[in-house]
Write an enzyme that holds these catalytic residues in place. Structure first.
Site, PDB file in Angstrom:
ATOM      1  N   ASP A 297       0.870  -1.165   0.000  1.00 59.31           N
ATOM      2  CA  ASP A 297       0.000   0.000   0.000  1.00 59.31           C
ATOM      3  C   ASP A 297       0.920   1.231   0.000  1.00 59.31           C
ATOM      4  O   ASP A 297       2.137   1.136   0.137  1.00 59.31           O
ATOM      5  CB  ASP A 297      -0.946  -0.038   1.221  1.00 59.31           C
ATOM      6  CG  ASP A 297      -2.168   0.837   1.020  1.00 59.31           C
ATOM      7  OD1 ASP A 297      -3.173   0.612   1.679  1.00 59.31           O
ATOM      8  OD2 ASP A 297      -2.103   1.744   0.155  1.00 59.31           O
TER       9      ASP A 297
HETATM   10  C1  GLC Z   1      -4.291   4.366  -0.199  1.00 60.68           C
HETATM   11  C2  GLC Z   1      -5.168   3.184   0.151  1.00 60.68           C
HETATM   12  C3  GLC Z   1      -5.226   2.128  -0.909  1.00 60.68           C
HETATM   13  C4  GLC Z   1      -5.077   2.779  -2.270  1.00 60.68           C
HETATM   14  C5  GLC Z   1      -3.674   3.345  -2.351  1.00 60.68           C
HETATM   15  C6  GLC Z   1      -3.403   4.053  -3.687  1.00 60.68           C
HETATM   16  O1  GLC Z   1      -3.616   4.802   0.928  1.00 60.68           O
HETATM   17  O2  GLC Z   1      -4.937   2.535   1.402  1.00 60.68           O
HETATM   18  O3  GLC Z   1      -6.489   1.442  -0.762  1.00 60.68           O
HETATM   19  O4  GLC Z   1      -5.288   1.811  -3.290  1.00 60.68           O
HETATM   20  O5  GLC Z   1      -3.397   4.247  -1.290  1.00 60.68           O
HETATM   21  O6  GLC Z   1      -4.195   5.185  -3.803  1.00 60.68           O
END
Ligand code: GLC
Length: 756
Positions: A297
């Site tokens: 993430d």
């Molecule tokens: C965010 C989220 C994740 C998302 C990623 C990219 O913090 O936790 O669900 O896909 O970043 O935007």
């Protein structure tokens, strides 16, 4: 016994079929061999830095959509990095021209010409916005979710995106947590079915098609179990609960073919998921045989330092990578440290090659090597790659089917389109907060508000008055007085209240799950007029309803319904469609009850229904244990009665099956769609079991005045749980079984699973 050898007359056809199948199989393996050969020869020629570049993913410089903290490196530096093979792809960048330019730099201006992959958070639509996933889960129709995610993929791929950071498959049992809106609720089976359907929808039948999007079940794992429902907070789960509750939707998503998965921010019992080898390598690869790649993430590897799990960026990169996170999102830590870690031998080259191989194989499956610019060209003027009108119609259908009718006292609904003076009151009557969280892109077709849809549906639009009454979280000076006056002048009030888009989604946990007080005050004032009220809830989570909201004569849960919010609500309000949604999350009585979920354990001192006053039992002194509206609950526009339960045989043989039948009678004057639910309860086992577990569900039409039979089949596989050895286990014994309209009540029977 029919001969399995074709007769002479059939021989040529059968032979032809056999030879064709053989050719197809050998062509596929030949293609795979060629692809693998291309990838292996690439890996053999790649420098370590080029290899790490395939594991480095960024939001694009400058245009940061939804990620304000993204590293704002310059566009020139970005192009230089692409040409040097230091970037594998970008996420959440808009527009085809920028993607074409970047792909040009990667494919034509770099040493090895490895194509980029373009990702995005396509969660519930792109140009057409569908209901938020939790709302769509209220349809209890995974097939519907497969259609909306397919439509979303058609739209997003037309903007060059081939990878979505979805479906979110986290089980959410604490309504304070804001991200429950992105998933499919509290139940393992329902969430697993939606997880698989959404993967199938995004990826489509063939990943190499230009309208296919690589799916990414997230957030692996246990993210929804954050203590206190506080986003990013500590998760402390037993391995048994992790395996029994939080992992199955991920397994379902992978079994449906997902080839990437996103590791989560949170720790699990002291080990951050993003660097959790037991999870990312032991379970994901060792037990499940996952062949895709793991993407972190957003800066989750760098956050190992904040977790106190790494002293610095070097150690964070090492721990995350060796645990099994293949691709680093946004932090740049892998590019900074992996070359040095490989040079020192702390990271084996074999591990690096494995990660690169996984990424390149997925790019190969997406067709990016064969056609890196396919889908990045502009459509000829006046053409699009998808049927926008059909998607809008699908959005309206999905929105209708996501709406849950909780209450309809005196059959207040459906309303008449003529002759009824309607006062539409509340902060959500207009164009605000129609899409819900995670709509990071703009450029959608204009959505339709409740006000516009009601006005359009009424025979005489002048019979509609609109009054805001309150802001979402603050009072509106004079608002209540004006709204009360409007209510007094009307025959019925439609009260549109609840949460704004920013009150759920990421980093949006609430300590209180009630309607914000200013709106509660408005609802109470409207209730005091004595006018019949239809509450339309706008919500990204289960809410604890009280006073004027709870006591309204009719309550519809409308979540965030997207582009067709207004028309879908109007369809239901005026009876052009009947409500068929069922709650995917329990609605508790009070905020203090959360985390609240139906499949809870008994405890040694359960409340006894026939002795409610017994003391020293597992219950609060100031609240009931019951939900206000239980999981699975929802009404139609006609009453139904469950009857004639037949379960047989009374003893389920170890290798046998159990037939469960029931009849659903519609005693009203309108057709209904009923979701029959089958629950079991294991009375005694070597591990304590929940009071109930959903094991099957079936949505059926029940015609007015008619009846429909439903039938389910159970086998011992449906009785599996995680045993004391943490392995899937089934034990003989006595079981309860219910068939009914929710997780409470229903037709009851028992059966015995005989020993093997
Ligand atoms: C965010 C989220 C994740 C998302 C990623 C990219 O913090 O936790 O669900 O896909 O970043 O935007």
């Amino acid at each position: 016994m029919r001969s399995c050898v074709p007769s002479l007359s059939q021989a040529p056809r059968a032979l032809l079929l056999f030879v064709t199948a053989l050719c197809l199989a050998s062509c596929a393996s030949l293609h795979r061999g060629v692809a693998d050969g291309r990838i292996e020869s690439l890996i053999a020629r790649m420098t370590v830095e080029e290899k790490v570049g395939q594991l480095s993913l960024y939001a694009p410089a400058g245009e940061i959509v939804g990620n304000p903290q993204a590293a704002h490196q310059s566009a020139e530096r970005e192009l230089a990095d692409i040409r040097a093979g230091r970037i594998t792809g970008f996420f959440n960048g808009q527009g085809l021209e920028a993607k074409r330019r970047a792909q040009q730099a990667a494919v034509k201006e770099s040493r090895l010409g490895i194509p980029l992959i373009f990702a995005a958070d396509i969660i519930h639509g792109f140009r057409t916005v569908f209901p938020v996933p939790l709302g769509e889960a209220a349809s209890w129709e995974p097939a519907l979710a497969e259609r909306t995610t397919r439509a979303s993929a058609e739209e997003a791929s037309s903007d060059g995106f081939r990878w979505t950071f979805a479906p979110m498959v986290d089980i959410a049992r604490d309504a304070r947590w804001g991200r429950g809106v992105e998933g499919a609720g509290e139940d393992v089976l329902l969430s697993s079915r939606f997880a698989a359907a959404r993967v199938r929808g995004f990826q489509g039948p063939d990943l190499s098609r230009p309208d296919a999007m690589l799916a990414t079940p997230k957030h692996f794992a246990g993210y929804g179990a954050a203590e206190g429902g506080l986003d990013y907070n500590t998760v402390d789960l037993s391995e048994r609960t992790l395996r029994e509750v939080y992992l199955p939707p991920f397994k379902a998503a992978i079994d449906a073919g997902a080839l990437s998965i996103m590791s989560a921010f949170n720790e699990i019992s002291g080990i951050p998921s993003n660097a959790n080898r037991a999870l990312l390598t032991g379970i994901l690869r060792g037990e499940w045989g996952f062949k895709g790649f793991v993407v972190s993430d957003y800066t989750a590897d760098e956050e190992l330092i904040a977790h106190g799990f790494a002293a610095d960026g070097r150690e964070a990169a090492k721990r995350a990578f060796l645990a099994g996170t293949d691709v680093s999102m946004q932090s740049g830590l892998y590019m900074r440290w992996l070359p040095e870690l490989v040079a020192s031998g702390e990271v084996p080259m074999e591990r690096l090659d494995d990660a690169v191989r996984r990424v390149l194989r997925v790019k190969e499956k997406l067709g990016l090597f064969d056609a890196p610019f396919r889908g990045l060209e502009d459509d000829p003027p006046g053409t699009t790659r998808y049927d926008a009108a059909a998607h809008q119609a699908l959005a309206r259908e999905a929105a209708r089917r996501s709406i849950v009718l909780l209450k309809n006292q005196g059959d207040l609904l459906p309303l008449s389109k003529s002759g009824t003076r309607i006062a539409l009151i509340g902060p959500f009557a207009g164009m605000s907060d129609l899409f819900g969280p995670w709509m990071v892109f703009r450029g959608q077709a204009a959505p339709v508000s409740i006000e516009d849809a009601l006005r359009g549906a009424l025979a005489d639009p002048s019979l509609l008055s609109v009054s805001r009454g309150s802001n979402v979280e603050t009072a509106l000076p004079g608002g209540i007085d004006a709204a009360v006056a409007a209510a007094r002048a009307a025959d019925v009030v439609v009260l549109s209240i609840g949460e704004s888009e920013k009150m759920s989604g990421e980093a949006s946990s609430r300590s209180d799950i009630e309607v914000p007080q200013p709106q509660q005050d408005l609802a109470n004032a409207i209730a005091a007029t004595g006018k019949p009220v239809v509450v339309l809830l706008r919500n990204g989570r289960a809410l604890a309803l009280k006073q004027g909201v709870r006591d309204a004569r009719a309550i519809l849960v409308t979540w965030f319904l997207g582009s067709q919010t207004g028309p879908a609500i109007a369809d239901i309000l005026f009876g052009d469609a009947s409500p068929s949604g069922r709650l995917p999350v329990s609605f508790p009585q009070t905020p203090g009850q959360v985390p609240y979920y139906y499949s809870h354990k008994r405890t040694g001192r359960p409340e006894l229904a026939d002795h409610p006053d017994l003391s020293y039992r597992a219950r609060y002194i100031d609240a009931t244990n019951e939900a206000l509206y239980p999981f699975g609950f929802g009404l139609g526009y006609a009453p139904v009665r469950y009857e004639a339960l037949e379960v047989g045989p009374a003893q389920l043989a170890w290798n046998g099956t159990l037939s469960v039948k029931a009849r659903i009678a519609n005693t009203g004057h309108r057709d209904v769609e009923e979701t029959a639910q089958l629950y079991i309860g294991n009375r005694a086992a070597s591990v304590t079991r929940p009071v109930r577990e959903l094991k099957a569900f079936r949505k059926v039409n029940v015609p007015a005045g008619g009846a429909t039979e439903v039938e389910f089949t159970l086998s011992r596989r449906d009785l599996e749980f995680i045993g004391q050895d943490l392995q899937p286990t089934v034990e003989p014994g006595q079981f309860d079984l219910w068939v009914g309209p929710s997780a409470v009540g229903g037709l009851h029977s028992t059966f015995v699973l005989a020993p093997g």
